[in-house]
Scaffold this motif. Sequence first.
Motif, PDB file in Angstrom:
ATOM      1  N   THR A  48      43.567  49.982  61.142  1.00 49.11           N
ATOM      2  CA  THR A  48      43.023  50.132  59.792  1.00 49.11           C
ATOM      3  C   THR A  48      44.121  50.482  58.800  1.00 49.11           C
ATOM      4  N   ARG A  49      44.969  51.442  59.165  1.00 49.87           N
ATOM      5  CA  ARG A  49      45.988  51.896  58.219  1.00 49.87           C
ATOM      6  C   ARG A  49      47.149  50.921  58.059  1.00 49.87           C
ATOM      7  N   LEU A  50      47.514  50.200  59.116  1.00 52.85           N
ATOM      8  CA  LEU A  50      48.681  49.328  59.030  1.00 52.85           C
ATOM      9  C   LEU A  50      48.363  47.917  58.541  1.00 52.85           C
ATOM     10  N   ILE A  51      47.169  47.433  58.824  1.00 54.51           N
ATOM     11  CA  ILE A  51      46.834  46.054  58.464  1.00 54.51           C
ATOM     12  C   ILE A  51      45.752  45.989  57.392  1.00 54.51           C
ATOM     13  N   SER A  52      44.632  46.615  57.667  1.00 56.04           N
ATOM     14  CA  SER A  52      43.466  46.429  56.809  1.00 56.04           C
ATOM     15  C   SER A  52      43.610  47.081  55.441  1.00 56.04           C
ATOM     16  N   LEU A  53      44.083  48.308  55.380  1.00 54.81           N
ATOM     17  CA  LEU A  53      44.193  48.966  54.077  1.00 54.81           C
ATOM     18  C   LEU A  53      45.167  48.254  53.132  1.00 54.81           C
ATOM     19  N   PRO A  54      46.334  47.782  53.603  1.00 51.74           N
ATOM     20  CA  PRO A  54      47.177  47.008  52.680  1.00 51.74           C
ATOM     21  C   PRO A  54      46.523  45.710  52.207  1.00 51.74           C
ATOM     22  N   VAL A  55      45.791  45.029  53.099  1.00 51.79           N
ATOM     23  CA  VAL A  55      45.109  43.797  52.687  1.00 51.79           C
ATOM     24  C   VAL A  55      44.009  44.110  51.680  1.00 51.79           C
ATOM     25  N   LEU A  56      43.243  45.169  51.935  1.00 51.06           N
ATOM     26  CA  LEU A  56      42.195  45.562  50.987  1.00 51.06           C
ATOM     27  C   LEU A  56      42.814  46.019  49.655  1.00 51.06           C
ATOM     28  N   GLY A  57      43.979  46.653  49.741  1.00 57.20           N
ATOM     29  CA  GLY A  57      44.676  47.059  48.519  1.00 57.20           C
ATOM     30  C   GLY A  57      45.121  45.859  47.689  1.00 57.20           C
ATOM     31  N   LEU A  58      45.622  44.826  48.350  1.00 55.46           N
ATOM     32  CA  LEU A  58      46.002  43.606  47.624  1.00 55.46           C
ATOM     33  C   LEU A  58      44.790  42.932  46.991  1.00 55.46           C
ATOM     34  N   LEU A  59      43.688  42.914  47.721  1.00 60.40           N
ATOM     35  CA  LEU A  59      42.456  42.372  47.143  1.00 60.40           C
ATOM     36  C   LEU A  59      42.057  43.163  45.904  1.00 60.40           C
ATOM     37  N   ALA A  60      42.137  44.485  46.007  1.00 59.66           N
ATOM     38  CA  ALA A  60      41.758  45.331  44.873  1.00 59.66           C
ATOM     39  C   ALA A  60      42.701  45.126  43.689  1.00 59.66           C
ATOM     40  N   LEU A  61      43.994  44.981  43.946  1.00 58.16           N
ATOM     41  CA  LEU A  61      44.943  44.818  42.845  1.00 58.16           C
ATOM     42  C   LEU A  61      44.878  43.429  42.206  1.00 58.16           C
ATOM     43  N   SER A  62      44.278  42.469  42.906  1.00 62.45           N
ATOM     44  CA  SER A  62      44.097  41.154  42.285  1.00 62.45           C
ATOM     45  C   SER A  62      42.962  41.158  41.260  1.00 62.45           C
ATOM     46  N   LEU A  63      42.056  42.116  41.377  1.00 59.11           N
ATOM     47  CA  LEU A  63      40.891  42.146  40.490  1.00 59.11           C
ATOM     48  C   LEU A  63      41.242  42.381  39.012  1.00 59.11           C
ATOM     49  N   PRO A  64      42.116  43.330  38.668  1.00 63.66           N
ATOM     50  CA  PRO A  64      42.441  43.488  37.249  1.00 63.66           C
ATOM     51  C   PRO A  64      43.146  42.267  36.654  1.00 63.66           C
ATOM     52  N   VAL A  65      43.960  41.596  37.466  1.00 63.98           N
ATOM     53  CA  VAL A  65      44.675  40.419  36.971  1.00 63.98           C
ATOM     54  C   VAL A  65      43.694  39.295  36.662  1.00 63.98           C
ATOM     55  N   SER A  66      42.858  38.963  37.640  1.00 62.19           N
ATOM     56  CA  SER A  66      41.889  37.884  37.408  1.00 62.19           C
ATOM     57  C   SER A  66      40.840  38.307  36.383  1.00 62.19           C
ATOM     58  N   GLY A  67      40.513  39.594  36.335  1.00 61.54           N
ATOM     59  CA  GLY A  67      39.562  40.080  35.334  1.00 61.54           C
ATOM     60  C   GLY A  67      40.110  39.956  33.922  1.00 61.54           C
ATOM     61  N   TRP A  68      41.386  40.306  33.744  1.00 66.20           N
ATOM     62  CA  TRP A  68      41.981  40.159  32.419  1.00 66.20           C
ATOM     63  C   TRP A  68      42.011  38.688  32.021  1.00 66.20           C
TER      64      TRP A  68
END
Length: 146
Positions: A48-68
């Motif tokens: 979870t900490r090494l693979i999933s959380l970074p992938v979920l973090g990238l998904l989350a950080l894509s949201l403001p870009v596409s939202g803007w």
Amino acid sequence: MEHYQLLKIAHSAPGILLLLGVLAHVFMLWKAARVGDAAVLQRKLKRTRLISLPVLGLLALSLPVSGWWLVNLAGFPLGLTWLLASSVLFGVLVLVGLLLNGRLAAWQALGDSPAPANLLRLCAVYAGLLVLLLLVIMGLMGAKPV
């Protein structure tokens, strides 16, 4: 306007994947903690900490870009109430996600020893807050003017 619909789908997909990913990991860690096998729990925490959380973090950080990009394409002003509220809630979501990552790191550092109830409770509260914040943000996005 067909670009707008495509971008809208591209913006919605990471949000849905983020929500489903958080729910899946909450269930996975809850199930592993209930079984009581420390080796399985440590393996799932590590994954979870090494693979999933970074992938979920990238998904989350894509949201403001596409939202803007969506807001810019639609011509909405950035001062709309639903947009400001969702931006503030997204900042809180990132903070809660970082706090959850810290609690998961503390849980993983315990190794084979059992986790204190306070640590488990904090992880559950942070995960619940993440799900709630995601649902509220999605609600604000869905209730926006068309």
